[in-house]
Write a protein that holds these residues in place. Structure first.
Motif, PDB file in Angstrom:
ATOM      1  N   THR A 165      58.919  22.749 -49.763  1.00  0.00           N
ATOM      2  CA  THR A 165      58.664  22.172 -48.436  1.00  0.00           C
ATOM      3  C   THR A 165      58.017  23.227 -47.572  1.00  0.00           C
ATOM      4  OG1 THR A 165      60.606  22.796 -47.164  1.00  0.00           O
ATOM      5  CG2 THR A 165      60.820  20.885 -48.625  1.00  0.00           C
ATOM      6  N   GLY A 166      57.117  22.784 -46.721  1.00  0.00           N
ATOM      7  CA  GLY A 166      56.434  23.719 -45.845  1.00  0.00           C
ATOM      8  C   GLY A 166      55.797  22.997 -44.683  1.00  0.00           C
ATOM      9  N   GLY A 167      55.195  23.780 -43.818  1.00  0.00           N
ATOM     10  CA  GLY A 167      54.529  23.226 -42.652  1.00  0.00           C
ATOM     11  C   GLY A 167      55.382  23.359 -41.415  1.00  0.00           C
ATOM     12  N   ALA A 208      45.954  23.070 -53.060  1.00  0.00           N
ATOM     13  CA  ALA A 208      45.752  24.347 -53.752  1.00  0.00           C
ATOM     14  C   ALA A 208      46.929  25.307 -53.710  1.00  0.00           C
ATOM     15  CB  ALA A 208      44.530  25.045 -53.152  1.00  0.00           C
ATOM     16  N   SER A 209      48.076  24.901 -53.148  1.00  0.00           N
ATOM     17  CA  SER A 209      49.123  25.903 -52.896  1.00  0.00           C
ATOM     18  C   SER A 209      50.510  25.481 -53.370  1.00  0.00           C
ATOM     19  CB  SER A 209      49.159  26.207 -51.391  1.00  0.00           C
ATOM     20  OG  SER A 209      47.881  26.498 -50.901  1.00  0.00           O
ATOM     21  N   PRO A 210      50.838  25.356 -54.625  1.00  0.00           N
ATOM     22  CA  PRO A 210      49.941  25.468 -55.776  1.00  0.00           C
ATOM     23  C   PRO A 210      49.048  24.245 -55.911  1.00  0.00           C
ATOM     24  CG  PRO A 210      52.176  24.965 -56.516  1.00  0.00           C
ATOM     25  CD  PRO A 210      52.249  25.169 -55.032  1.00  0.00           C
ATOM     26  N   ALA A 254      43.721  16.508 -48.786  1.00  0.00           N
ATOM     27  CA  ALA A 254      42.765  17.452 -48.207  1.00  0.00           C
ATOM     28  C   ALA A 254      43.450  18.667 -47.603  1.00  0.00           C
ATOM     29  CB  ALA A 254      41.939  16.755 -47.126  1.00  0.00           C
ATOM     30  N   HIS A 255      44.764  18.625 -47.528  1.00  0.00           N
ATOM     31  CA  HIS A 255      45.484  19.735 -46.926  1.00  0.00           C
ATOM     32  C   HIS A 255      45.716  20.841 -47.957  1.00  0.00           C
ATOM     33  CE1 HIS A 255      48.690  21.986 -45.007  1.00  0.00           C
ATOM     34  NE2 HIS A 255      48.273  21.457 -43.869  1.00  0.00           N
ATOM     35  N   ASN A 256      45.623  22.076 -47.487  1.00  0.00           N
ATOM     36  CA  ASN A 256      45.767  23.248 -48.353  1.00  0.00           C
ATOM     37  C   ASN A 256      47.010  23.233 -49.246  1.00  0.00           C
ATOM     38  OD1 ASN A 256      45.212  26.015 -49.172  1.00  0.00           O
ATOM     39  ND2 ASN A 256      46.825  26.652 -47.758  1.00  0.00           N
ATOM     40  N   PHE A 257      48.099  22.679 -48.751  1.00  0.00           N
ATOM     41  CA  PHE A 257      49.370  22.703 -49.497  1.00  0.00           C
ATOM     42  C   PHE A 257      49.247  21.852 -50.769  1.00  0.00           C
ATOM     43  CE2 PHE A 257      54.204  21.635 -48.633  1.00  0.00           C
ATOM     44  CZ  PHE A 257      54.590  22.405 -49.708  1.00  0.00           C
ATOM     45  N   PRO A 258      48.981  20.532 -50.661  1.00  0.00           N
ATOM     46  CA  PRO A 258      48.832  19.745 -51.894  1.00  0.00           C
ATOM     47  C   PRO A 258      47.546  20.015 -52.662  1.00  0.00           C
ATOM     48  CG  PRO A 258      48.485  18.358 -49.970  1.00  0.00           C
ATOM     49  CD  PRO A 258      48.961  19.682 -49.448  1.00  0.00           C
ATOM     50  N   GLU A 286      61.405  26.854 -50.112  1.00  0.00           N
ATOM     51  CA  GLU A 286      60.606  26.738 -48.883  1.00  0.00           C
ATOM     52  C   GLU A 286      59.364  27.628 -48.939  1.00  0.00           C
ATOM     53  OE1 GLU A 286      62.765  26.930 -45.199  1.00  0.00           O
ATOM     54  OE2 GLU A 286      60.956  26.557 -44.016  1.00  0.00           O
ATOM     55  N   VAL A 287      58.313  27.153 -48.301  1.00  0.00           N
ATOM     56  CA  VAL A 287      57.036  27.864 -48.246  1.00  0.00           C
ATOM     57  C   VAL A 287      56.667  28.100 -46.791  1.00  0.00           C
ATOM     58  CG1 VAL A 287      54.650  27.836 -49.039  1.00  0.00           C
ATOM     59  CG2 VAL A 287      56.317  26.265 -50.072  1.00  0.00           C
ATOM     60  N   LEU A 288      56.301  29.335 -46.471  1.00  0.00           N
ATOM     61  CA  LEU A 288      55.590  29.564 -45.209  1.00  0.00           C
ATOM     62  C   LEU A 288      54.136  29.750 -45.604  1.00  0.00           C
ATOM     63  CD1 LEU A 288      55.133  30.240 -42.218  1.00  0.00           C
ATOM     64  CD2 LEU A 288      55.847  32.576 -42.715  1.00  0.00           C
ATOM     65  N   GLY A 289      53.373  28.688 -45.428  1.00  0.00           N
ATOM     66  CA  GLY A 289      51.978  28.733 -45.856  1.00  0.00           C
ATOM     67  C   GLY A 289      51.062  28.504 -44.690  1.00  0.00           C
ATOM     68  N   MET A 290      49.805  28.786 -44.903  1.00  0.00           N
ATOM     69  CA  MET A 290      48.805  28.505 -43.874  1.00  0.00           C
ATOM     70  C   MET A 290      47.456  28.329 -44.539  1.00  0.00           C
ATOM     71  SD  MET A 290      49.320  32.258 -42.185  1.00  0.00           S
ATOM     72  CE  MET A 290      51.103  32.100 -42.331  1.00  0.00           C
ATOM     73  N   ALA A 291      46.663  27.413 -43.985  1.00  0.00           N
ATOM     74  CA  ALA A 291      45.336  27.161 -44.542  1.00  0.00           C
ATOM     75  C   ALA A 291      44.473  28.417 -44.445  1.00  0.00           C
ATOM     76  CB  ALA A 291      44.686  25.993 -43.812  1.00  0.00           C
ATOM     77  N   GLU A 292      44.821  29.311 -43.520  1.00  0.00           N
ATOM     78  CA  GLU A 292      44.085  30.571 -43.364  1.00  0.00           C
ATOM     79  C   GLU A 292      44.249  31.480 -44.583  1.00  0.00           C
ATOM     80  OE1 GLU A 292      45.769  29.088 -41.043  1.00  0.00           O
ATOM     81  OE2 GLU A 292      44.514  28.989 -39.250  1.00  0.00           O
ATOM     82  N   LEU A 297      47.498  33.457 -46.410  1.00  0.00           N
ATOM     83  CA  LEU A 297      48.829  33.924 -46.792  1.00  0.00           C
ATOM     84  C   LEU A 297      49.818  32.831 -47.168  1.00  0.00           C
ATOM     85  CD1 LEU A 297      50.793  36.393 -46.972  1.00  0.00           C
ATOM     86  CD2 LEU A 297      51.527  35.779 -44.656  1.00  0.00           C
ATOM     87  N   LEU A 298      50.380  32.973 -48.357  1.00  0.00           N
ATOM     88  CA  LEU A 298      51.424  32.062 -48.825  1.00  0.00           C
ATOM     89  C   LEU A 298      52.679  32.864 -49.121  1.00  0.00           C
ATOM     90  CD1 LEU A 298      49.336  30.017 -51.437  1.00  0.00           C
ATOM     91  CD2 LEU A 298      49.975  29.279 -49.119  1.00  0.00           C
ATOM     92  N   ASN A 299      53.783  32.443 -48.505  1.00  0.00           N
ATOM     93  CA  ASN A 299      55.089  33.030 -48.814  1.00  0.00           C
ATOM     94  C   ASN A 299      55.908  31.963 -49.512  1.00  0.00           C
ATOM     95  OD1 ASN A 299      55.036  35.618 -46.950  1.00  0.00           O
ATOM     96  ND2 ASN A 299      54.248  33.898 -45.763  1.00  0.00           N
TER      97      ASN A 299
END
Ligand code: AMP
Ligand code: DBH
Length: 563
Positions: A314-316, A248-250, A242-246, A338-344, A346-348
């Motif tokens: 890896t992120g979070g 949808a990101s990707p 349910a978390h944005n990372f697994p 590494e990913v700087l991601g957020m459910a809001e 922006l994905l880096n």
């Protein structure tokens, strides 16, 4: 339009359509097309079950018809709290087919969190497994139904034992009473929310993040584009789906759009996950640092053939450079990205062809050419390149406001629509970002964000507590854990009897998710104050960090001098 949703301004919408980021199609249409294109390929692996794209779409359609028949309608919210099982995906796509909004609750959430989601969204449905850990979630669902009349439908993964509850598996095995034609009558505006995600929350309870059809498809396409996803590839989904990372990101979304496979794991144990990676020839991992560190230190790592793994995202939470290097030494076929991601939004991502030095030391750069980022000082002025400031962003897949949270939005967004991330970053000469810390008042426990204020508000209700401040304390495994500094009521700290166990019991009784429990209690007579008379959490955090370091050194010293 859904009341309480903040849309993008017209000129931005036009720009995002014109540049092709927004497709103007519903998620249902986009994924139905992918399922049709990849029909007989395997889409999902779960245990011994292998599910083709065609089966995935058929099962989602069947469930959608049942949901429709139950009376669930477009833009109604269904709170989804399911583990990494195929039924999660059937339900996720079924809700999209009828234009309903799945709210992505996380497995640890309990009464405290779920009741708030139900109330705020006036949810009409709640999907739960029979049990999660020791807890009977169908009982929780029944309690919520008694308190919130809007909550008419409970869907159970497993057996439905309460009147009016429906088993997802049974629905999937039953012919629906309405024809497939009803789905063609459903009209979906791709500018409406398709999914509600949750923020880690910086103030109070988690905020609800509306993700629209347009922006959430683009989120996955843009993240997918920098992850070298080939049709034969496989993603291990081991973090909560349910978390944005697994998700949808990707995540699941990008892998399904590419005709690749997603391999679901309900366990994070190396003993379960590593053989699964080997058996399924998994190519991509998405992990939080604490999990990666656990796996690479597990002796089992050498016993399984993990040579299929090419990319480890890896992120979070920040991942130490040393861990990246060690991982690549142990798995020479893999690159850590590494990913700087957020459910809001922006994905880096660090790019696969970034020089090693950049890959090891930065968290990457935005995935969309139209992600706008600013790095600003306390007055909101841009800092000179290379200096530390707060990261602000807006773009084609970053929200313009949390759902039904006008007061919070006034603080979390600038008038011209930038989301203030609360992350302190600086620009590396490569154009990538480096995370240097954060402004927001939260504890990052292995990638799970805990709002200090949310927990403090509950602790303040305890009769033995006069005041409380929750701060992060460093932890070698999880990065941070929460320490609660408490000023006791009616007693000097030295004489007070309040224990961590008392506090824990009190919070669990109030239905707080267990990962948000403080793991250390410090009784004090007063808090350090800043120059403005604010409780200085910075000083408290420094104090507990020093204390933990001293204790660790003493323990090591004792060990070293033992005979
Ligand atoms: P959320 O808003 O709950 O989705 O959490 C997103 C936040 O997690 C970001 O704003 C960061 O504070 C943190 N975060 C995510 N990825 C990283 C990373 N690679 N390094 C440091 N912090 C991160
Ligand atoms: O922490 C996060 O929210 C996060 C981390 C990595 C995220 O949402 C993501 C990647 O998409």
């Amino acid at each position: 339009m859904l009341e309480g949703f903040v849309p993008w301004p017209e000129e931005f919408k036009q720009r995002y359509y014109a540049r092709g980021y927004w497709e103007g199609r519903s998620m249902a249409a986009v994924f139905a097309e992918a399922c049709a294109r990849h029909g007989d390929r395997i889409a999902v692996v779960a245990g011994d079950e292998r599910i083709t794209y065609r089966q995935l779409d058929e099962r989602a359609t069947r469930l959608a018809l049942h949901l429709w028949q139950l009376g669930i309608r477009p833009l109604q919210t269904v709170v989804v709290q399911l583990p990494n099982v195929p039924e999660f995906l059937y339900l996720y796509f079924a809700l999209q087919k009828i234009g309903a909004i799945g709210l992505m609750a996380l497995p640890p959430h309990r009464y405290h969190e779920i009741s708030y989601f139900v109330q705020l969204t006036e949810a009409t449905g709640y999907a739960v497994p029979e049990r999660l850990g020791d807890d009977d979630l169908t009982a929780l669902a029944a309690r919520l139904q008694a308190e919130y009349p809007s909550l008419r439908h409970v869907l159970v993964h497993g057996r439905a034992r309460q009147p009016g509850h429906h088993s997802l598996q049974e629905l999937l095995h039953t012919e629906p009473g309405v024809p497939e034609a009803v789905l063609r009558e459903v009209t979906i505006d791709p500018e409406d929310p398709a999914v509600f995600l949750l923020s880690g929350g910086t103030t109070g309870i988690p905020k609800i993040i509306p993700r629209t059809h347009n922006d959430y498809v683009y989120n996955s396409r843009a993240a997918g584009a920098v992850n070298d996803i080939r049709p034969g590839d496989a993603l291990l989904v081991v973090l909560p789906i349910a978390h944005n990372f697994p998700l949808a990101s990707p995540g699941v979304q990008a892998f399904l759009l590419a005709g690749a496979r997603v391999v679901l794991s309900t366990s994070t144990r190396a003993a379960d996950a590593l053989p699964l990676i080997a058996r399924e020839r998994v190519t991509h991992l998405e992990l939080v640092p604490a999990l990666l560190v656990r796996w690479i230190n597990d002796p089992l790592l050498r016993e399984h053939d993990l040579s299929s793994v090419r990319i480890i995202n890896t992120g979070g939470q920040k991942l130490q450079e040393e861990v990246k290097r060690r991982t690549e030494a142990l798995l020479p076929h893999a690159k850590v990205q590494e990913v700087l991601g957020m459910a809001e939004g922006l994905l880096n991502f660090v790019r696969l062809d970034d020089p090693d030095e950049v890959r090891y030391t930065t968290v990457g750069r935005p995935v969309s050419p139209d992600d706008e980022i600013r790095i600003v000082d306390d007055d909101g002025a841009d800092v000179p390149p290379g200096e530390i400031g707060e990261l602000w962003t807006r773009g084609p897949y970053t929200l313009r406001g949390y759902f039904r949270a006008p007061e919070h939005n006034a603080r979390a967004f600038t008038p011209d629509g930038f989301y203030k991330t609360g992350d302190l970053v600086r620009l590396h000469p490569s154009g990538n970002l480096i995370v240097e810390g954060r402004k927001k008042d939260l504890i990052n426990r292995g990638g799970e964000k805990i709002s200090a204020e949310e927990v403090e508000n509950l602790i303040l209700q305890h009769e033995a507590v006069l005041n409380v401040a929750c701060v992060p304390m460093p932890d070698p495994v999880l990065g941070e854990r929460m320490c609660a500094y408490v000023i006791p009521r009616g007693a000097r700290a030295a004489e007070a009897t309040l224990t961590l166990e008392d506090l824990t019991r009190f919070l669990v009784e109030r239905g707080l998710a267990k990962f948000k429990l403080p793991e250390r209690l410090e009784l004090v007579d007063e808090f350090p104050m800043s120059a403005f008379g604010k409780v200085s959490k910075k000083d408290l955090a420094a104090r507990i960090a020093a204390q933990v370091a001293a204790e660790r050194a003493a323990a090591q010293g004792a060990q070293a001098s033992a005979p």
